[in-house]
Design an enzyme around this catalytic site. Structure first.
Site, PDB file in Angstrom:
ATOM      1  N   ARG A  90       0.838  -1.195   0.000  1.00 24.29           N
ATOM      2  CA  ARG A  90       0.000   0.000   0.000  1.00 24.29           C
ATOM      3  C   ARG A  90       0.877   1.251   0.000  1.00 24.29           C
ATOM      4  NH1 ARG A  90      -2.592   0.447   4.840  1.00 24.29           N
ATOM      5  NH2 ARG A  90      -2.019  -1.454   5.886  1.00 24.29           N
ATOM      6  N   THR A  91       0.323   2.318  -0.532  1.00 20.81           N
ATOM      7  CA  THR A  91       1.065   3.581  -0.509  1.00 20.81           C
ATOM      8  C   THR A  91       1.153   4.088   0.918  1.00 20.81           C
ATOM      9  OG1 THR A  91       0.073   4.122  -2.642  1.00 20.81           O
ATOM     10  CG2 THR A  91       1.162   5.886  -1.466  1.00 20.81           C
TER      11      THR A  91
END
Lengths: 276, 286
Positions: free
Chosen positions: A41-42
């Site tokens: 995930r960012t």
């Protein structure tokens, strides 16, 4: 590259490249934790653009930004285009993670192409082009959905163009942020611009600003941002959306002034930071 | 100079860092966490403060909102503090810290004026402030804009809680500092006249008041001129008056009791015959 490399040579080169990329990938936090199921995930933006400014004026809507994408503290890409026409009537500007902005504009351009190809007629009169407000609403849904999956597109997006209300075209200017907050206003700014440029824009805004006045106002704001934002550049781009369509200028440099006498030789003669 | 030796107030704290209250604060936090009570937040001044040099002196400006968390504690507090007749200091950060720090250095300046028989210099105030703030390693949350005129000219200093300073032609501090700085960066010029300078300062404080939630209410200004005169104006601009809002509330007319409503039946007056003090004077032996 059309060199004659053998397969093994290419493999070695590629693995060297990958190793060098891994070792230079940044610093304190681990930005590449691989979670269960192999997903990531960012967590933080890597290559970032700073402020985007937007203002409604007499003939339509104007956007402005600089052409810098920073790699942390490095001014890496000095000719990044952060104002993009996504369809013939809408402009989108983005600050934040540049790769996510490229993804957003690619998505919007794909939508525009699909609309064009599946339109009932080849002529524009049948309203197959999405107006700016529709793009803005669509982006709100996209950004909010990604936020709910805890994997945001790390951008503050400005949407400019027109909104078709019945038979009339009304200028439209809106903002969508990375968690899906969306609002529209006469003047908008992202990032540092909301602290440094918005006070000036709010003070000086009038509904009947001429194009030259609006442009001068944008340049003043971007100049202040260059003075006071550590991640800004004095090379800028202006874009406008009018009832005739959309136009993005070529980048150009704005002048700055560093020769005020009080800075060069301060009054009172005492130099340095004062005191000891 | 023999007067200096016994003068311990200029060297007021023992050397080294004094973190006496840190242990106490840690204990309070522990107790509060256990009992789920909410610790009161320190009153901060949120704030937009500015200072600039113009042709014949300096102009300081400040808003008047004091916040405690998200509540406005004081709608009309004074953030421009007196240091000397020719030196004033705006303070942002924790209200108690800015108030007491400036008061302390103000009294040190007064004692120094008595000792040296000459007017205070702005750089002296700056040095005293930064030495004290550095000693406390940023625990005293006072961000100051110091301005004044002395024999060497008009000066404006910015002083940060950790003790670093900057000497500049114009500066802004506080949560509204970016809004105010945007106004300065577009409109400040060398050698402005007094009226232009005051207008610019008012404009920058208004930018802070209307664009920053930590700043609000009205704008105070202070003009310190090279010729020795000073002018402090409380409420130089008051764009948020409370009186019309109060007047719009419908109160019962029973609350407005005019003079003479209660009839006076009779009046008597008895002067008190009390000895207030017993004073005798004895001459001192030579």
């Amino acid at each position: 590259m059309h060199t004659s490399l053998t397969a093994t040579a290419r493999l070695i080169l590629f693995s060297l490249y990958v190793i060098s990329m891994l070792s230079t990938t940044a610093t304190a936090e681990s930005s590449s934790i691989v979670e269960a199921g192999g997903t990531q995930r960012t967590r933080r933006p890597i290559v970032t653009g700073t402020s985007v400014l937007g203002i409604k004026y007499r003939d339509g809507v104007m956007l402005a930004s600089d052409t810098l994408c920073s790699y942390g503290t490095m001014a890496k890409y000095k000719d990044a285009r952060r104002l993009v026409p996504v369809n013939p009537v809408t402009l989108v500007g983005g600050g934040g993670e540049y790769s996510d902005f490229q993804e957003v504009t690619a998505l919007l351009k794909r939508n525009a192409l699909e609309d064009k190809c599946t339109a009932d007629s080849l002529y524009e009169e049948d309203n197959s082009v999405e107006c700016a407000k529709e793009v803005w609403n669509y982006l709100r849904a996209v950004m909010y959905n990604r936020r709910n999956k805890m994997n945001p597109l790390w951008n503050d997006l400005v949407v400019a163009g027109f909104h078709i209300e019945g038979a009339t075209k009304v200028p439209f200017l809106g903002l969508v942020d990375k968690i899906g907050t969306s609002y529209e206003d006469n003047v908008v700014a992202t990032g540092f611009g909301s602290y440094l440029a918005l006070p000036i824009l709010r003070e000086k805004w009038r509904p009947d600003l001429e194009e030259g006045e609006a442009r001068a106002l944008m340049e003043d704001c971007l100049r202040v941002l260059f003075y006071r934002d550590c991640r800004a550049l004095n090379r800028i781009q202006i874009a406008k959306a009018t009832s005739d369509g959309v136009l993005v200028s070529e980048p150009y440099e704005i002048d700055t002034s560093w020769d005020a006498a009080s800075f060069v030789s301060p009054k009172g003669g005492l130099e340095g930071d004062g005191g000891w | 100079m023999s007067e200096f030796h016994g003068n311990s107030s200029l060297d007021e704290a023992p050397p080294g860092f004094s973190f006496d209250n840190c242990h106490r604060n840690a204990m309070i936090e522990q107790v509060a966490a256990k009992s789920n009570s909410v610790l009161p937040t320190a009153t901060k001044t949120g704030t937009t403060i500015v200072g600039m040099v113009y042709k014949d002196g300096v102009v300081l400006g400040a808003d008047t909102r004091a916040t405690g968390g998200t509540e406005v504690c004081d709608k009309n507090c004074e953030k421009i503090h007196y240091m000397a007749d020719n030196i004033y200091c705006c303070g942002a950060g924790t209200a108690a810290d800015t108030e007491k720090t400036t008061e302390m250095i103000s009294s040190q300046l007064e004692l120094l004026r008595m000792n040296t028989k000459s007017p205070s210099r702005v750089v002296t105030a700056c040095t005293l402030l930064k030495r004290m703030l550095f000693r406390y390693q940023g625990h005293i949350s006072a961000a100051l804009v110091l301005g004044g005129c002395d024999v060497s000219g008009p000066h404006v200093y910015q002083i940060y809680p950790h003790g670093s300073t900057g000497k500049l032609p114009y500066t802004t501090m506080g949560s509204g500092s970016l809004a105010a700085m945007s106004v300065f960066e577009t409109e400040w010029r060398d050698d402005m006249s007094e009226s232009e300078a005051v207008e610019l300062v008012k404009k920058s404080i208004l930018a802070g008041i209307f664009n920053d939630l930590g700043s609000g209410s009205s704008c105070d200004t202070c003009v310190i001129r090279m010729d020795g005169t000073t002018e402090v104006t409380r409420g130089a601009v008051a764009p948020n008056p409370v009186a019309p809002l109060r007047a719009a509330i419908n109160r019962s007319s029973k609350l407005n009791i005019g003079k003479g409503t209660t009839p006076v039946l009779s009046t008597t007056f008895t002067p008190a015959r009390v000895t207030l003090a017993d004073v005798t004077v004895t001459e001192m032996e030579q």
